[in-house]
Motif scaffolding. Structure first.
Motif, PDB file in Angstrom:
ATOM      1  N   UNK A   1      36.949  90.314  73.829  1.00  9.97           N
ATOM      2  CA  UNK A   1      37.094  89.954  72.869  1.00  9.97           C
ATOM      3  C   UNK A   1      35.550  89.461  72.474  1.00  9.97           C
TER       4      UNK A   1
ATOM      5  N   UNK B   1      33.136  92.111  70.883  1.00  5.20           N
ATOM      6  CA  UNK B   1      33.772  92.544  69.420  1.00  5.20           C
ATOM      7  C   UNK B   1      35.281  93.723  69.765  1.00  5.20           C
ATOM      8  N   UNK B   2      35.932  93.650  70.630  1.00  5.48           N
ATOM      9  CA  UNK B   2      37.446  94.601  71.352  1.00  5.48           C
ATOM     10  C   UNK B   2      38.234  93.443  70.668  1.00  5.48           C
TER      11      UNK B   2
ATOM     12  N   UNK C   1      33.501  80.783  68.610  1.00  6.83           N
ATOM     13  CA  UNK C   1      33.215  82.522  69.280  1.00  6.83           C
ATOM     14  C   UNK C   1      34.987  82.580  68.933  1.00  6.83           C
TER      15      UNK C   1
ATOM     16  N   UNK D   1      37.707  81.504  70.725  1.00  6.47           N
ATOM     17  CA  UNK D   1      38.093  81.503  72.481  1.00  6.47           C
ATOM     18  C   UNK D   1      39.243  79.986  72.256  1.00  6.47           C
TER      19      UNK D   1
ATOM     20  N   UNK E   1      39.925  86.090  64.857  1.00  7.34           N
ATOM     21  CA  UNK E   1      40.292  85.821  66.363  1.00  7.34           C
ATOM     22  C   UNK E   1      38.979  86.140  67.151  1.00  7.34           C
ATOM     23  N   UNK E   2      38.076  86.113  67.965  1.00  3.47           N
ATOM     24  CA  UNK E   2      36.888  86.572  68.766  1.00  3.47           C
ATOM     25  C   UNK E   2      36.945  87.807  68.351  1.00  3.47           C
ATOM     26  N   UNK E   3      36.858  88.854  68.601  1.00  5.46           N
ATOM     27  CA  UNK E   3      36.443  90.138  68.228  1.00  5.46           C
ATOM     28  C   UNK E   3      36.281  90.564  66.626  1.00  5.46           C
TER      29      UNK E   3
ATOM     30  N   UNK F   1      32.830  88.935  65.901  1.00  6.16           N
ATOM     31  CA  UNK F   1      31.776  88.837  66.462  1.00  6.16           C
ATOM     32  C   UNK F   1      32.051  90.084  65.045  1.00  6.16           C
TER      33      UNK F   1
END
Ligand code: ATP
Ligand code: ATP
Ligand code: MG
Ligand code: MG
Lengths: 289, 242, 381, 315, 235
Positions: free
Chosen positions: A181, A184-185, E48, E50, E70-72, E75
């Protein structure tokens, strides 16, 4: 006799490998220990049988319908049935135990549906069972097709996982979903994708083996266990390993049957499997921790 | 001072990489020895070799004049060599007291039952975790887990204690507490090998240091001498500490 | 007096045995109940009683079968209990049938111990008989062919490594050797073997006149398939269980012609024809030409013994079963007093133009003539 | 007081003594049900004895069970019963020793499938031996052991198992196993001989499984490798144990009883849709009882206790 | 601009963060100081994505609300975390770890250049491209983790104790590298026990205690604060 044994071993091994590849994706990446895997294989066999006998549709053509359907169904299974478990799992072990329990339930459901729709009878039909001469021996064309698919899928999966960005991302999810995560997945998407790809491979295997194996609603577990053996022997999540392990087991089986004693074939395949694990506790291509 | 541990000519390879190369040094009873070196120089590997987690490819390790190289870790632990891990390892689903009892229950003179519980609580208090006996280890912060690990190691009643970056990640105040804790262990007669990148702590605790680089020992001697060694400065300390 | 006859049974609806049970056992139970109820019930004394069914799934486990039969006997208190599928489960439930005095008419058990069992459990009937009778019947046929100079001495034999395969192959081996045949190939293969090509390849290289496989359904189909693909066409091609299934005919069509196996029927017999038609009508598929017939005959015998004794009393019905003669799809049968088997069955049959014709015993009424040698396999599609 | 060993053992003894009277109050089916529950209680509890703390999921249960059953099949009519049991116990323990020692380096799923493969190997080898050497693949077991006796034997075995499990749970061995389950490296570095501990408990748990197989064998009259080594038994034991909860000694039995009754209920009411409905019920259980039955019972108890306390506080 | 307001985090009943507000400008280094258990890691993890944040929490990055992502997605929006304990893919190679760092769509462009920069920064990674991350030494793993985060071309990096376990000489170069990264326009939120070094490179700092912000100011102001000196600088 030697070429016979090799060819027969390769074709059976190809079948084992093909069936195992889907499971290695499902377990290796999505971390779902899918005990209902074999049921998906057999369900596809039944559908192929039905399309063939009632619609006259060649199994090879029906792949065009069944494979996308298998992908979609698996995607939904993951999204609806398994995602809640993934979300609540606090550790890998917890997810493993939960997925064992719930796919055990799923196994019963799929099997129960097959029993309701198709009954418990043995089912068998014949397609593409024409003899082909290669290297001075004869072999059924349908088995060669399976071998071809195994090699094709194996190569495609290997390339996909090792060389493409998405593939590496799937492997990353396999190693550490939380960290994935952070790069960025979309972990849920990746896990569902891997699970669905695994399901697609499972149904491909099911369609192909239905051309020459006799099946019924109860033998799914045979495929699950065989696939697990191959997956573990190859190293979890390792497609090349699954291919190698499947083919090794196929060859061992046919050599023992030809040159030693057919009564020992299954015993020897298990012995080889156990021996591999004793020497390499992480499987052929696995990394021992 | 008598020799407690003698490492002679130890080599450890991982595939093509030689992580420890013919390393030799001694540890005297009662001292606190610093084991320094740049990242990847083989310090943790050396700790693993001493504690039995890894088996050397060559060379010998004598603890109290008995060869222990390649013995299984539980035997080495029972002989009185305890350690902490660079990346903490506690049993997450057990509470703090149970984690410490793990150190008490299997040593040479084991403690069990209420005696073990009392001793565990005493050790928790010593490392600064008084009153946390019932907290599951998984719910503790990284630093507290490190404390817990130390309490567990002390539970073994070690004569040699291996600390792998145990002080890393403490802020100034905490560092001072940690340093005095280790010093008090030394005063109790526990011999310590500590791997640490916090130079202030090394300076204040260690009489002697051994410095590794690329698997080999490049310097050994009193802390002051070692820190002034140009090879150590260029490979490890950098100009700031010179 | 009661309003219905309660009939209970436990069969493998799921698990490893389900394939066999769904072919030979369950459809016949359904057919029988359907026919009786359609006709208004069983005549018991002066009243007609409909059948009420209590059924369980033993999930192919002996332990489950034992428990379910206990349940039928003590909780459901059924009047009669039909038998489970297969040798293992029939043996497992034997003591319980015996304990509660239920007649046990097993239509799907082949066991060399059948005579002993009949003595041990006096109300038990083992209609399929012993493995020996099938093997010996077939070997007699081979002896005759050799006498006629049609085949030589060389026989290849493969068998499945479980109780059935071993009993038959052991009896076959003895009979073959006693009669001076040479076993050029004599191997077993484990349950679950998926690749039969190595066996067929090896046997083909030996080129025997006779190939015998005491096999189970998936391997029967697999062996036939491989023999056809690899062009192995011995003069006599014998495969085991499932050869007599409609599945085999559907799967291989013309290629089934000339294949020999256990069982067989007289296709011209009116009762047989009627049974097949009715079976198809009620269950949607044809019966297999072996165990289905015994199973159904056993059911008919049970029905008639109830009607003849005019009561649901298990003692009295058993008495009639032991001594009476019954008009069944197998003709008029009575159970051999010595070992309680049906003497009147075909042990060897052959597919001939879409029908599985009984050949041995040759002196049995309606027995057919062996088609020899087996015709060439037609080209595969 | 409530947790003192004397109290717990005493209460257990009374419970088991009471259970010994079951055969006098139930009919044949009730007894068969009791036998089923007792046998799976032993299998699941013995399984959890090793697998609970260590988290090594073993699928070798039926290997030991089958060895017990086969020993009876081979020797049942030759030797007196106690001797048969003794031989079975020795066979099972020897096998467990070999399995235990050979699986030491394996972890996680590799261990799981290894134990499955091993069971199948044993089944295949037994089959092959019977085919080639004795030429009797199916064996007949005619023993005069009635159902009550089978029940009592199982009950006695279960009582011993619970006693042993209880004592181990309080012992250093049990503690060592929990540490191994948490982190094997840590276990080794606090002086635990992990090999000893794991193998000892594995052998012990296998002993109970083997004896269960031996006691159950006379029920079936006919034994062949497919019956004796039916992998379904291993799966069922694991599932029941997981469902009940493996962190407590009494957890597995909470999976065994409801599951057995559920099986019976569904089988009786939906014989033709049994599998389908079972599957659905099963999934529901997994979703609704994330901690297993034992977990649910515990949190229920914790909840009622907290409730009780708040009442006191209110006063 | 990274703006955080009213951030609260609870683990069950335990309230780890209460009503925390911070801001950071692009290219700025912001240090978070606080003792063991103060909630520093929880803060970074919450940013982040989490750990779940309370409903009132608002986090915006360049004006875009990212508090519910969500985390991704976070990013992707430009916030990268180097977590405590590093979060590497142990069974993948160094090269693959770095490649994954650039998985975000925003990072696809200029990936090669960035890789070259990272490998320059940490030559050890260049030597060990094919080594499995799990077998790298503690310090080497730390380098890889930082390198991987930089590969995502973040607007802001959250660093949780980056110098933990690094040799002094590497720590020195790390801090100068962090200065370079910030100078190139990437903002940094730095949690670091090496207070002295971090205050030296930071522009701004916050003091966190028991889950609350109890002080803030420029780095210079805090360095001069006697309480900070006593607690964090050992003076
Ligand atoms: N299992 C392994 N396989 C391959 N290489 C390894 C393995 N374990 C360690 N190494 C390598 O050996 C070298 C020494 O590692 P070690 O962990 O001993 O370093 P260290 O001195 O403790 O470093 P640090 O200060 O960063 O913790 C490193 O280059 C590391 O990558
Ligand atoms: N997963 C968790 N479950 C329960 N409590 C937790 C969890 N993670 C952290 N905590 C608690 O939250 C508080 C803050 O933890 P956090 O890790 O954010 O502290 P920190 O400031 O980073 O400390 P350190 O300097 O030790 O890294 C601590 O009291 C810790 O025990
Ligand atoms: Mg290290
Ligand atoms: Mg932290």
């Amino acid at each position: 006799m030697l070429t016979n044994a090799i060819l027969s071993g390769l074709t059976m091994g190809g079948m084992y490998a093909l069936v195992a590849m889907g499971l290695t994706l499902q377990y290796g990446v999505s971390r779902i220990m899918n005990l209902a895997y074999g049921e998906f294989v057999i369900a596809a066999s039944f559908v192929a049988f039905l399309l063939f006998t009632s619609g006259g549709l060649s199994p090879l053509v029906s792949l065009l319908i069944i494979v996308p359907a298998g992908f979609a169904v698996s995607y939904l299974v993951y999204g609806i049935l398994l995602t809640p478990l993934v979300r609540r799992a606090r550790s890998r072990e917890a997810l493993e135990a939960d997925s064992i329990l719930s796919t055990f339930g799923l196994l019963f459901i799929v099997q129960g549906l097959m029993l309701v729709f198709f009954g418990g009878n043995y089912t068998s039909y014949s397609y593409f069972n024409t003899p082909v001469q290669i290297l001075g021996t004869t072999i059924a064309a349908n088995r060669l097709v399976v071998l071809g698919f195994a090699v094709l899928f194996g190569a495609a999966c290997y390339f996909f996982l090792m060389r493409t960005r998405t593939g590496v991302a799937l492997r990353a999810v396999a190693v550490d979903p939380i960290a994935a995560g952070l790069v960025a997945v979309d972990v849920r998407w990746a896990a569902a994708l891997a699970f669905a790809l695994g399901g697609a491979i499972a149904v491909t295997g099911g369609v192909l083996v239905s051309m020459f194996l006799t099946f019924n609603a109860n033998i799914g577990v045979v495929f699950t266990m065989k696939a697990l053996i191959v997956v573990i022997m190859g190293g979890v999540g390792n497609v090349a390993g699954a291919l190698a392990a499947g083919i090794i087991l196929g060859l061992v089986e046919s050599f023992v049957a030809t040159f030693v004693d057919p009564g020992l074939t299954i015993a020897v395949t298990y012995a080889v499997f156990l021996a591999v694990l004793l020497v390499r506790p992480g499987g052929l291509f696995g990394t021992a921790k | 001072m008598s020799t407690l541990l003698q490492v002679s000519g130890v080599t450890k390879r991982f595939g093509g990489l030689t992580a420890v190369r013919e390393a030799s040094f001694v540890v005297k009873a009662g001292e606190i020895l610093g084991l320094l070196g740049p990242n990847g120089s083989g310090k943790t590997t050396m700790m693993n070799l001493i504690s039995g987690n890894l088996r050397p490819d060559a060379g010998g390790i004598a603890f109290e004049n008995t060869e222990i190289a390649g013995r299984r870790p539980h035997l080495i632990a029972r002989d009185g060599v305890a350690r902490t891990f660079q990346l903490v390892r506690v049993v997450g689903e057990m509470n703090a007291r149970e984690n410490v009892m793990a150190g008490l229950a299997f040593r040479k003179s084991p403690l069990w039952g209420s005696a073990a519980e009392d001793e565990a609580d005493r050790l928790l208090e010593r490392v600064g975790l008084a009153g946390r006996a019932q907290t599951p280890a998984a719910d503790m912060t990284y630093i507290d887990q490190k404390r817990l690990e130390l309490a567990r190691a002390l539970g073994l009643k070690p004569r040699l204690l291996l600390l792998d970056e145990w002080l890393a990640g403490l802020n100034q105040t905490e560092l001072e507490g940690g340093v005095s804790l280790i010093r008090s262990l030394g005063e109790d007669g526990v011999t310590v090998i500590m791997v640490e990148h916090v130079m202030a702590a090394i300076r204040s605790l260690c009489g002697r240091c051994v410095v590794m680089n690329a698997g080999a020992i490049i310097a050994e001697g009193s802390t002051g001498d070692v820190m002034a060694d140009p090879a150590v400065v260029s490979a490890y300390l950098g100009d700031e500490h010179a | 007096s009661q309003e219905s006859v309660r009939i209970g049974y436990v069969v493998s609806k799921t698990g490893a045995n389900a394939g066999g049970a769904t072919t030979s056992t369950i459809p016949n139970y359904e057919l029988w109940v359907h026919e009786i109820n359609e006709a208004g019930g069983i005549q018991v004394g002066d009243q007609k009683l409909k059948i009420e069914v209590v059924e369980y799934d033993d999930r192919s486990s002996s332990e489950e079968a034992v428990r379910a039969v206990e349940r039928l006997a003590t909780q459901d208190k059924v009047d009669f209990i039909l038998t489970p599928w297969g040798t293992g489960n029939n043996l497992a439930v034997g003591p319980i049938f015996d304990k509660y005095g239920y007649p046990q008419i097993a239509g799907t058990s082949v066991t060399d111990r059948a005579p002993d069992l009949a003595k041990r459990w006096p109300n038990s009937y083992w209609l399929l008989g012993t493995g020996g009778s099938y093997a010996e019947g077939f070997v007699d046929l081979l002896v005759k062919l050799r006498e006629e100079g049609k085949i030589g001495d060389e026989v290849a034999m493969a068998s499945i490594a479980d109780g059935f395969g071993i009993e038959l192959s052991t009896a076959g081996r003895t009979a073959l050797q006693e009669n001076g045949f040479k076993l050029v190939y004599d191997q077993t293969y484990p349950l679950g073997t998926q690749d039969l090509a190595p066996i067929v390849n090896e046997v083909k290289a030996l080129n025997p006149d006779v190939f015998i496989a005491f096999s189970y359904p998936p391997d029967t189909l697999g062996l036939t398939d491989q023999a056809r693909v690899l062009g192995f066409n011995p003069k006599i091609f014998y495969t085991g269980v499932a050869t007599a299934f409609p599945l085999y005919k559907d799967r291989f069509k013309d290629a089934a012609n000339g294949v020999v196996s256990l069982g067989g029927i007289d296709p011209n017999d009116e009762k047989v024809k009627a049974y097949i038609a009715k079976h198809k009508e009620v269950t949607g598929k044809e019966p297999d030409r072996w165990a289905s017939f015994m199973t159904y005959a056993g059911l008919q015998a049970l029905q008639q013994s109830i009607e003849q004794s005019g009561t649901l009393d298990k003692e009295k019905v058993s008495e009639v079963l032991r001594t009476g003669t019954f008009d069944t799809v197998l003709g008029n049968i009575s159970f051999d007093n010595e070992n309680r088997q049906v003497p009147n069955i075909f042990t060897v049959g052959q597919w001939q133009d879409g029908e599985f014709v009984g050949l041995v015993p040759t002196d049995k009424e309606g027995s057919g003539e062996l088609v020899f040698p087996k015709p060439e396999w037609p080209a595969a599609q | 007081m409530k947790n003192s060993p004397a109290f717990v053992i005493g209460a257990g003894a009374i419970l088991f003594a009471a259970l010994a009277f079951v055969p006098f109050y139930v009919d044949g089916y009730g007894l068969a049900l009791a036998i089923g529950i007792a046998s799976y209680t032993i299998l699941a509890t013995a399984w959890a004895l090793f697998s609970g703390p260590t988290r090594y999921i073993s699928l070798a249960t039926v290997a030991f069970f089958g060895v017990g059953a086969y020993t009876v099949a081979v020797l049942g009519e030759v030797l007196p019963w106690p001797l048969v049991m003794l031989v079975a116990a020795i066979n099972g323990m020897l096998l467990a020793l070999v399995v235990g020692l050979s699986t030491l380096r394996l972890a996680g799923i590799y261990f799981v499938i290894f134990t499955f493969g091993l069971t199948e190997l044993i089944k295949q080898l037994v089959t092959w031996y019977e085919v080639k050497i004795t030429r009797t693949v199916g064996r007949y077991v005619f023993l005069d052991i009635d159902q009550q006796t089978i029940y009592w034997q199982l009950l006695a075995l279960a009582a011993i198992l619970f006693l042993v499990g209880y004592l181990i749970g309080r012992s250093r061995l049990g503690f060592a196993l929990r540490i191994i389950g948490g982190d094997e490296t840590v276990a080794r570095h606090v002086g635990i001989d992990t090999t000893h501990a794991k193998v000892a408990l594995f052998v012990l748990s296998a002993l109970f499984m083997t004896l269960t197989g031996a006691i159950m064998a006379p029920r079936w009259t006919y034994i062949d490798p497919a019956i004796a080594f039916n992998p379904q038994v291993s799966f069922q034991a694991v599932i029941m144990a997981l469902l009940g909860g493996v962190q407590r000694l009494w957890g597995p039995v909470l999976g065994v009883i409801p599951m057995t009754l559920l099986f019976e209920y569904l089988n009786a009411n939906f014989p033709n849709y049994f599998i389908l409905i079972l599957g659905i019920v099963f999934m529901l259980i997994v979703y609704l009882l994330p901690q297993g039955v034992a977990g649910a019972v515990s949190s229920l108890r914790a909840w009622s206790r907290r409730d009780g306390k708040s009442v006191e506080e209110a006063r | 601009m990274l703006e955080v307001s009213a951030l609260s985090v609870a683990y069950g009943k335990h309230q780890a963060l209460r009503d925390v507000s911070i801001v950071a400008a692009p290219g700025e280094i912001v240090a978070i100081l606080g003792s063991n258990g103060a909630g520093k890691s929880s803060l970074l993890k919450a940013l982040a994505g989490l750990v779940p944040k309370s409903r009132e929490t608002s986090v915006t990055l360049g004006g875009k609300d990212i508090s519910r992502l969500r985390p991704h997605e976070i990013v992707e929006a430009g916030l990268a975390l180097v977590p405590e304990g590093r979060g590497l893919f142990g069974d993948l190679s160094v090269a693959e770890n770095l490649q994954l760092g650039a998985f975000a769509k925003r990072a696809r462009q200029g990936e090669a250049d960035r890789l070259a920069r990272v490998l320059d920064m940490f030559p050890r990674l260049k030597e060990r491209r094919a080594q499995m991350a799990r077998t790298m030494s503690g310090g080497e793993q730390q380098m890889l983790a930082i390198g991987r985060a930089l590969m995502s071309s973040p607007d802001f990096v959250l660093l949780d104790e980056p110098s933990l376990g690094l040799a002094p000489v590497v720590t020195q170069s790390l801090f100068s590298i962090l200065g370079d990264i910030a100078a190139a326009g990437t903002g940094i939120i730095l949690v670091e026990q090496n207070t002295r070094a971090s205050l030296r490179i930071a522009q701004h700092a916050y003091l966190l205690e028991n889950g609350r912000i109890v002080g803030q100011g420029t780095a210079a102001e805090l360095s001069a604060d006697p309480a900070v000196q006593r607690a964090y600088l050992g003076l």
